[in-house]
Motif scaffolding. Structure first.
Motif, PDB file in Angstrom:
ATOM      1  N   UNK A 127       0.865  -1.186   0.000  1.00 53.70           N
ATOM      2  CA  UNK A 127       0.000   0.000   0.000  1.00 53.70           C
ATOM      3  C   UNK A 127       0.898   1.232   0.000  1.00 53.70           C
ATOM      4  N   UNK A 128       0.417   2.268  -0.674  1.00 53.87           N
ATOM      5  CA  UNK A 128       1.137   3.540  -0.708  1.00 53.87           C
ATOM      6  C   UNK A 128       0.119   4.652  -0.899  1.00 53.87           C
ATOM      7  N   UNK A 129      -0.054   5.434   0.140  1.00 58.85           N
ATOM      8  CA  UNK A 129      -1.066   6.487   0.108  1.00 58.85           C
ATOM      9  C   UNK A 129      -0.418   7.864   0.113  1.00 58.85           C
ATOM     10  N   UNK A 130      -0.882   8.696  -0.829  1.00 62.51           N
ATOM     11  CA  UNK A 130      -0.435  10.089  -0.909  1.00 62.51           C
ATOM     12  C   UNK A 130       1.083  10.183  -1.019  1.00 62.51           C
ATOM     13  N   UNK A 131       1.653   9.370  -1.894  1.00 61.10           N
ATOM     14  CA  UNK A 131       3.104   9.314  -2.068  1.00 61.10           C
ATOM     15  C   UNK A 131       3.519   9.564  -3.503  1.00 61.10           C
ATOM     16  N   UNK A 132       2.862   8.882  -4.400  1.00 62.85           N
ATOM     17  CA  UNK A 132       3.317   8.822  -5.780  1.00 62.85           C
ATOM     18  C   UNK A 132       3.415  10.203  -6.437  1.00 62.85           C
ATOM     19  N   UNK A 133       2.606  11.149  -5.979  1.00 65.95           N
ATOM     20  CA  UNK A 133       2.646  12.499  -6.548  1.00 65.95           C
ATOM     21  C   UNK A 133       3.920  13.262  -6.180  1.00 65.95           C
ATOM     22  N   UNK A 134       4.678  12.747  -5.212  1.00 63.11           N
ATOM     23  CA  UNK A 134       5.927  13.383  -4.799  1.00 63.11           C
ATOM     24  C   UNK A 134       7.146  12.805  -5.524  1.00 63.11           C
ATOM     25  N   UNK A 135       6.931  11.773  -6.318  1.00 54.83           N
ATOM     26  CA  UNK A 135       8.039  11.041  -6.926  1.00 54.83           C
ATOM     27  C   UNK A 135       8.271  11.508  -8.359  1.00 54.83           C
ATOM     28  N   UNK A 136       9.523  11.829  -8.662  1.00 51.79           N
ATOM     29  CA  UNK A 136       9.862  12.286 -10.020  1.00 51.79           C
ATOM     30  C   UNK A 136       9.946  11.127 -11.005  1.00 51.79           C
ATOM     31  N   UNK A 137      10.512  10.019 -10.572  1.00 50.97           N
ATOM     32  CA  UNK A 137      10.678   8.858 -11.448  1.00 50.97           C
ATOM     33  C   UNK A 137       9.683   7.774 -11.038  1.00 50.97           C
ATOM     34  N   UNK A 138       8.428   8.002 -11.372  1.00 53.37           N
ATOM     35  CA  UNK A 138       7.346   7.108 -10.966  1.00 53.37           C
ATOM     36  C   UNK A 138       7.584   5.683 -11.456  1.00 53.37           C
ATOM     37  N   UNK A 139       8.122   5.527 -12.672  1.00 52.83           N
ATOM     38  CA  UNK A 139       8.354   4.188 -13.226  1.00 52.83           C
ATOM     39  C   UNK A 139       9.333   3.384 -12.360  1.00 52.83           C
ATOM     40  N   UNK A 140      10.339   4.058 -11.813  1.00 51.66           N
ATOM     41  CA  UNK A 140      11.305   3.376 -10.942  1.00 51.66           C
ATOM     42  C   UNK A 140      10.605   2.895  -9.671  1.00 51.66           C
ATOM     43  N   UNK A 141       9.811   3.759  -9.080  1.00 48.53           N
ATOM     44  CA  UNK A 141       9.056   3.398  -7.887  1.00 48.53           C
ATOM     45  C   UNK A 141       8.140   2.204  -8.166  1.00 48.53           C
ATOM     46  N   UNK A 142       7.384   2.272  -9.261  1.00 47.74           N
ATOM     47  CA  UNK A 142       6.458   1.185  -9.598  1.00 47.74           C
ATOM     48  C   UNK A 142       7.198  -0.115  -9.889  1.00 47.74           C
ATOM     49  N   UNK A 143       8.363  -0.034 -10.522  1.00 50.92           N
ATOM     50  CA  UNK A 143       9.151  -1.248 -10.781  1.00 50.92           C
ATOM     51  C   UNK A 143       9.609  -1.868  -9.461  1.00 50.92           C
ATOM     52  N   UNK A 144      10.014  -1.034  -8.494  1.00 53.72           N
ATOM     53  CA  UNK A 144      10.409  -1.554  -7.180  1.00 53.72           C
ATOM     54  C   UNK A 144       9.240  -2.259  -6.489  1.00 53.72           C
ATOM     55  N   UNK A 145       8.070  -1.659  -6.569  1.00 55.80           N
ATOM     56  CA  UNK A 145       6.879  -2.296  -5.996  1.00 55.80           C
ATOM     57  C   UNK A 145       6.626  -3.623  -6.699  1.00 55.80           C
ATOM     58  N   UNK A 146       6.625  -3.613  -8.016  1.00 59.92           N
ATOM     59  CA  UNK A 146       6.377  -4.819  -8.828  1.00 59.92           C
ATOM     60  C   UNK A 146       7.357  -5.931  -8.462  1.00 59.92           C
ATOM     61  N   UNK A 147       8.634  -5.596  -8.338  1.00 58.81           N
ATOM     62  CA  UNK A 147       9.661  -6.601  -8.050  1.00 58.81           C
ATOM     63  C   UNK A 147       9.570  -7.152  -6.631  1.00 58.81           C
ATOM     64  N   UNK A 148       8.886  -6.466  -5.753  1.00 57.72           N
ATOM     65  CA  UNK A 148       8.748  -6.887  -4.367  1.00 57.72           C
ATOM     66  C   UNK A 148       7.526  -7.782  -4.155  1.00 57.72           C
ATOM     67  N   UNK A 149       6.545  -7.656  -5.043  1.00 50.12           N
ATOM     68  CA  UNK A 149       5.300  -8.414  -4.897  1.00 50.12           C
ATOM     69  C   UNK A 149       5.426  -9.848  -5.403  1.00 50.12           C
ATOM     70  N   UNK A 150       4.695 -10.746  -4.758  1.00 51.97           N
ATOM     71  CA  UNK A 150       4.522 -12.094  -5.297  1.00 51.97           C
ATOM     72  C   UNK A 150       3.797 -11.993  -6.635  1.00 51.97           C
ATOM     73  N   UNK A 151       3.826 -13.069  -7.396  1.00 51.76           N
ATOM     74  CA  UNK A 151       3.181 -13.076  -8.711  1.00 51.76           C
ATOM     75  C   UNK A 151       1.717 -12.642  -8.627  1.00 51.76           C
ATOM     76  N   UNK A 152       1.005 -13.101  -7.618  1.00 52.11           N
ATOM     77  CA  UNK A 152      -0.411 -12.768  -7.462  1.00 52.11           C
ATOM     78  C   UNK A 152      -0.629 -11.595  -6.498  1.00 52.11           C
ATOM     79  N   UNK A 153       0.459 -10.867  -6.153  1.00 54.27           N
ATOM     80  CA  UNK A 153       0.376  -9.765  -5.214  1.00 54.27           C
ATOM     81  C   UNK A 153      -0.436  -8.595  -5.737  1.00 54.27           C
ATOM     82  N   UNK A 154      -0.815  -7.721  -4.822  1.00 52.55           N
ATOM     83  CA  UNK A 154      -1.641  -6.566  -5.160  1.00 52.55           C
ATOM     84  C   UNK A 154      -0.995  -5.277  -4.655  1.00 52.55           C
ATOM     85  N   UNK A 155      -1.343  -4.183  -5.326  1.00 50.32           N
ATOM     86  CA  UNK A 155      -0.828  -2.867  -4.964  1.00 50.32           C
ATOM     87  C   UNK A 155      -2.026  -1.927  -4.842  1.00 50.32           C
ATOM     88  N   UNK A 156      -2.161  -1.298  -3.669  1.00 45.51           N
ATOM     89  CA  UNK A 156      -3.223  -0.325  -3.434  1.00 45.51           C
ATOM     90  C   UNK A 156      -2.549   1.037  -3.278  1.00 45.51           C
TER      91      UNK A 156
END
Length: 162
Positions: A127-156
């Motif tokens: 989960x990440x609330x009220x964060x993404x709007x502060x990030x300049x390289x959103x793709x890097x952040x999302x890739x880190x989230x993706x790489x941390x999740x299990x295959x069936x994991x979810x992101x809120x």
């Protein structure tokens, strides 16, 4: 923790809370949510976000990235019955505050930079609330989230619309 160390942490937390209150009084806003110190509207807004996430965490291993002062991570563990919650934030003072105010058996707090992190375990939910709007390289952040999740994991995630 001995009595003197506990007093030091209590004084640190009180200063952290007063700093948040000062930001509200002087600037009309605070960067991080500090429950009961950043205003009832902010408290209610954040709690509503976490109430949505509570529906999805029971029995899961969860990361609350950019957890701030830690109240939300604590809610996920206690009210949502998550198996384990890791609260991560780039701000060392926020992590120190969270460790003292919201410590619990199935909640841990760590200094984690959303732009450069990996964890030793795969996560069921991030989960990440009220964060993404502060990030300049959103793709890097999302890739880190993706790489941390299990295959069936979810992101809120939530972000304000401006």
């Amino acid at each position: 923790m001995n009595e003197l160390d506990d007093l030091k942490e209590e004084l640190f937390c009180t200063k952290y809370e007063l700093d948040a209150l000062t930001q509200i009084l002087l600037n009309g806003k605070a960067e991080r949510w500090v429950p009961s110190f950043t205003g009832i509207t902010k408290d209610e807004d954040h709690i509503r976000r976490y109430e949505i996430a509570l529906r999805y965490v029971k029995g899961l291993v969860v990361l609350d990235i950019a957890c701030g002062a830690g109240k939300g991570a604590h809610l996920l563990a206690k009210n949502g019955l998550a198996k384990t919650v890791i609260g991560g934030d780039v701000d060392a003072d926020s992590i120190r505050y969270a460790r003292h105010r919201f410590a619990d058996a199935n909640v841990s707090f760590r200094r984690i930079d959303g732009m450069d992190f990996s964890l030793e375990q795969d996560l069921d939910l991030v989960v990440s609330f009220e964060t993404i709007e502060h990030i300049k390289l959103v793709q890097v952040f999302l890739r880190n989230v993706w790489n941390t999740l299990k295959k069936e994991g979810k992101f809120i995630v939530s972000t304000p619309i401006s």
